[in-house]
Scaffold this motif. Structure first.
Motif, short mmCIF file in Angstrom:
data_model
loop_
_atom_site.label_atom_id
_atom_site.label_comp_id
_atom_site.label_asym_id
_atom_site.label_seq_id
_atom_site.Cartn_x
_atom_site.Cartn_y
_atom_site.Cartn_z
N ASP A 194 1.02 -0.96 0.11
CA ASP A 194 0.00 0.28 -0.02
C ASP A 194 0.92 1.41 -0.29
O ASP A 194 0.60 2.02 -0.44
CB ASP A 194 -0.75 -0.08 1.85
CG ASP A 194 -2.03 -0.84 0.98
OD1 ASP A 194 -1.91 -1.47 -0.24
OD2 ASP A 194 -2.96 -0.85 2.11
N LEU A 195 1.62 1.56 0.67
CA LEU A 195 2.79 2.55 0.88
C LEU A 195 3.28 2.58 -0.56
O LEU A 195 3.96 3.80 -0.91
CB LEU A 195 3.07 1.95 1.66
CG LEU A 195 5.21 2.88 2.25
CD1 LEU A 195 4.20 4.63 2.61
CD2 LEU A 195 5.93 3.24 3.17
N ASP A 196 4.09 1.84 -1.48
CA ASP A 196 4.86 1.55 -2.32
C ASP A 196 3.71 2.15 -3.30
O ASP A 196 4.22 3.32 -3.94
CB ASP A 196 5.53 0.39 -2.90
CG ASP A 196 6.43 -0.06 -1.52
OD1 ASP A 196 6.88 0.49 -1.96
OD2 ASP A 196 6.60 -1.96 -2.34
N ARG A 197 2.17 2.02 -3.63
CA ARG A 197 1.32 2.73 -4.24
C ARG A 197 1.36 4.35 -4.08
O ARG A 197 0.88 4.44 -5.22
CB ARG A 197 0.23 1.88 -4.54
CG ARG A 197 0.23 0.75 -5.05
CD ARG A 197 -1.09 -0.65 -5.47
NE ARG A 197 -1.31 -0.98 -4.00
CZ ARG A 197 -2.35 -0.79 -3.71
NH1 ARG A 197 -3.69 -0.80 -4.68
NH2 ARG A 197 -3.08 -0.91 -2.25
N PHE A 198 1.12 3.83 -2.74
CA PHE A 198 1.07 5.71 -2.03
C PHE A 198 2.24 6.59 -2.95
O PHE A 198 1.99 7.62 -3.56
CB PHE A 198 0.59 5.53 -0.12
CG PHE A 198 0.98 7.24 -0.30
CD1 PHE A 198 -0.99 7.97 -0.32
CD2 PHE A 198 1.62 7.45 0.78
CE1 PHE A 198 -0.48 8.64 0.39
CE2 PHE A 198 1.34 8.88 0.93
CZ PHE A 198 0.16 9.79 0.83
N VAL A 199 4.06 5.80 -2.78
CA VAL A 199 4.50 6.79 -2.65
C VAL A 199 4.78 6.93 -4.32
O VAL A 199 4.88 8.33 -5.09
CB VAL A 199 5.77 6.14 -2.23
CG1 VAL A 199 6.86 6.44 -3.10
CG2 VAL A 199 6.34 6.31 -1.00
N GLY A 200 4.32 5.94 -5.38
CA GLY A 200 4.44 5.93 -6.92
C GLY A 200 3.05 7.33 -7.09
O GLY A 200 3.43 7.66 -8.26
N ALA A 201 1.97 7.04 -6.38
CA ALA A 201 0.94 7.74 -7.06
C ALA A 201 1.45 9.03 -6.37
O ALA A 201 1.86 10.04 -7.30
CB ALA A 201 -0.09 7.41 -6.14
N ALA A 219 4.64 10.93 -6.56
CA ALA A 219 5.80 10.63 -7.61
C ALA A 219 5.20 10.97 -8.99
O ALA A 219 6.07 11.82 -9.54
CB ALA A 219 6.70 9.46 -7.59
N GLY A 220 3.75 10.55 -9.11
CA GLY A 220 3.46 10.86 -10.33
C GLY A 220 2.96 12.49 -10.52
O GLY A 220 2.92 13.10 -11.36
N TRP A 221 2.83 12.45 -9.70
CA TRP A 221 2.59 14.52 -9.30
C TRP A 221 3.93 15.41 -8.89
O TRP A 221 3.41 16.88 -9.85
CB TRP A 221 0.97 14.55 -8.30
CG TRP A 221 -0.05 13.83 -8.10
CD1 TRP A 221 -0.27 12.89 -7.93
CD2 TRP A 221 -1.26 14.11 -8.74
NE1 TRP A 221 -1.36 12.21 -8.59
CE2 TRP A 221 -1.70 13.53 -9.16
CE3 TRP A 221 -1.33 15.74 -9.91
CZ2 TRP A 221 -3.27 13.89 -9.17
CZ3 TRP A 221 -2.41 16.23 -10.23
CH2 TRP A 221 -3.60 15.02 -9.71
N LEU A 222 4.79 14.68 -8.57
CA LEU A 222 5.72 16.04 -8.46
C LEU A 222 6.36 15.61 -9.83
O LEU A 222 6.33 15.14 -11.30
CB LEU A 222 7.29 15.41 -7.86
CG LEU A 222 6.36 14.44 -6.50
CD1 LEU A 222 7.69 13.95 -5.81
CD2 LEU A 222 5.86 15.88 -6.02
#
Length: 50
Positions: free
Chosen positions: A36-43, A45-48
């Motif tokens: 869950d944390l990996d997916r959150f970080v990926g999401a 990161a996609g906004w940065l």
């Protein structure tokens, strides 16, 4: 993603505010699977900007 984050926030509230007795096995099981944390970080990161 929003559901997973909401569950994580709820779990955090239980741990921090001691709402209920916490089963250490559940805590350790959640720590063993950080997907869950990996997916959150990926999401996020996609906004940065790159």
């Amino acid at each position: 993603m929003a559901d997973a984050v909401a569950r994580a926030v709820g779990f955090r509230n239980v741990l921090v505010h001691d709402y209920v007795e916490v089963d250490d096995r559940i805590v350790l099981a959640r720590l063993a699977d950080p997907s869950d944390l990996d997916r959150f970080v990926g999401a996020v990161a996609g906004w940065l900007p790159r």
